[in-house]
Design a protein around this motif. Sequence first.
Motif, PDB file in Angstrom:
ATOM      1  N   ALA A   1       0.425   2.588  -9.150  1.00 48.86           N
ATOM      2  CA  ALA A   1       1.640   3.475  -9.394  1.00 48.86           C
ATOM      3  C   ALA A   1       1.498   4.483 -10.573  1.00 48.86           C
ATOM      4  O   ALA A   1       1.782   5.404 -10.881  1.00 48.86           O
ATOM      5  CB  ALA A   1       2.815   2.873  -9.107  1.00 48.86           C
TER       6      ALA A   1
ATOM      7  N   LEU B   1      -5.904   8.482  -8.651  1.00 44.39           N
ATOM      8  CA  LEU B   1      -4.470   8.770  -7.981  1.00 44.39           C
ATOM      9  C   LEU B   1      -4.082   7.364  -7.190  1.00 44.39           C
ATOM     10  O   LEU B   1      -3.035   7.047  -7.134  1.00 44.39           O
ATOM     11  CB  LEU B   1      -4.347   9.916  -7.240  1.00 44.39           C
ATOM     12  CG  LEU B   1      -4.134  11.249  -7.835  1.00 44.39           C
ATOM     13  CD1 LEU B   1      -4.310  12.348  -6.993  1.00 44.39           C
ATOM     14  CD2 LEU B   1      -2.815  11.183  -8.408  1.00 44.39           C
ATOM     15  N   GLN B   2      -5.060   6.895  -6.479  1.00 45.74           N
ATOM     16  CA  GLN B   2      -4.989   5.445  -5.765  1.00 45.74           C
ATOM     17  C   GLN B   2      -5.011   4.268  -6.431  1.00 45.74           C
ATOM     18  O   GLN B   2      -4.899   3.306  -5.699  1.00 45.74           O
ATOM     19  CB  GLN B   2      -5.745   5.662  -4.302  1.00 45.74           C
ATOM     20  CG  GLN B   2      -5.320   6.965  -3.616  1.00 45.74           C
ATOM     21  CD  GLN B   2      -6.287   7.210  -2.349  1.00 45.74           C
ATOM     22  OE1 GLN B   2      -7.176   6.365  -2.346  1.00 45.74           O
ATOM     23  NE2 GLN B   2      -5.981   8.156  -1.542  1.00 45.74           N
ATOM     24  N   THR B   3      -5.288   4.123  -7.596  1.00 42.77           N
ATOM     25  CA  THR B   3      -5.564   2.989  -8.292  1.00 42.77           C
ATOM     26  C   THR B   3      -4.206   2.284  -8.556  1.00 42.77           C
ATOM     27  O   THR B   3      -4.326   1.050  -8.369  1.00 42.77           O
ATOM     28  CB  THR B   3      -6.216   3.430  -9.682  1.00 42.77           C
ATOM     29  OG1 THR B   3      -7.201   4.142  -9.473  1.00 42.77           O
ATOM     30  CG2 THR B   3      -6.729   1.906 -10.314  1.00 42.77           C
TER      31      THR B   3
ATOM     32  N   THR C   1      -0.293  12.680 -11.849  1.00 42.12           N
ATOM     33  CA  THR C   1       0.775  13.821 -11.385  1.00 42.12           C
ATOM     34  C   THR C   1       1.329  14.548 -12.245  1.00 42.12           C
ATOM     35  O   THR C   1       1.406  15.793 -12.310  1.00 42.12           O
ATOM     36  CB  THR C   1       1.753  13.307 -10.197  1.00 42.12           C
ATOM     37  OG1 THR C   1       1.067  12.562  -9.159  1.00 42.12           O
ATOM     38  CG2 THR C   1       2.677  14.228  -9.757  1.00 42.12           C
TER      39      THR C   1
ATOM     40  N   THR D   1      -1.450   4.865 -12.519  1.00 42.80           N
ATOM     41  CA  THR D   1      -2.204   6.066 -12.597  1.00 42.80           C
ATOM     42  C   THR D   1      -1.855   7.221 -11.862  1.00 42.80           C
ATOM     43  O   THR D   1      -1.875   8.387 -12.154  1.00 42.80           O
ATOM     44  CB  THR D   1      -3.471   5.754 -12.215  1.00 42.80           C
ATOM     45  OG1 THR D   1      -3.541   5.051 -10.868  1.00 42.80           O
ATOM     46  CG2 THR D   1      -4.062   4.704 -13.377  1.00 42.80           C
ATOM     47  N   ALA D   2      -1.076   7.104 -10.834  1.00 45.74           N
ATOM     48  CA  ALA D   2      -0.627   8.076  -9.812  1.00 45.74           C
ATOM     49  C   ALA D   2       0.296   8.929 -10.288  1.00 45.74           C
ATOM     50  O   ALA D   2       0.334  10.190 -10.514  1.00 45.74           O
ATOM     51  CB  ALA D   2      -0.006   7.659  -8.439  1.00 45.74           C
TER      52      ALA D   2
END
Length: 198
Positions: free
Chosen positions: A128, A124-126, A135, A130-131
């Motif tokens: 925008a 999630l934090q890799t 999601t 991947t987030a």
Amino acid sequence: MKIDKTLPLEYSTQQNQLNILGFWIFLGAEIMLFGTLFAGYFVLFDRTGNGPTGAEIFEIVPVLFETFILLTSSFTIGLAIHAMRNGNKKLTITFFIITLLLGIGFLGFEVSEFVHYVHIGAGLQTSAFTAVLLTTLGTHGAHVTFGTFWGLLIILQLKKRGLTPETTNKSFIFSLYWHFLDVVWIFIFSFIYLKGMV
């Protein structure tokens, strides 16, 4: 409660008709939810930073299996509603069970996919990209998970009460929900996976 015997059982009372109309309105809100997620994805899909791109993490074989399983479950829930309209309680329950088993199989592939993404550094934090990817996929997966539990409750009601105006109405509304999830998945498959593999 006045029952109109000229209509299918799930539509046979005014309350049932209102329930179905209300659920269509709810699905309109769900379309807005997923529309927002897709819009976010289209804006951010190339914002990968130092993280991987879709072409680097997407694998076609698992995605094809997920798609086949979920589309098959749409077919089996259709068969459940057909059996329900023919008054066959046992066959209705059987196709409901098959539908839910396929849903669980789909979720198994999705969980495995998420584990793979995190393992290769696509969390999630890799970035925008991947987030918003996780999601969107996670929101769809959460809906399938909810649907699996909901379907189980309907099966229990069908076993206990049989095919009544109330249970057939709930079953039909569930089928609308399940078909909706399949339509959303077709958009995910087409515009996230296939587009991302290019």
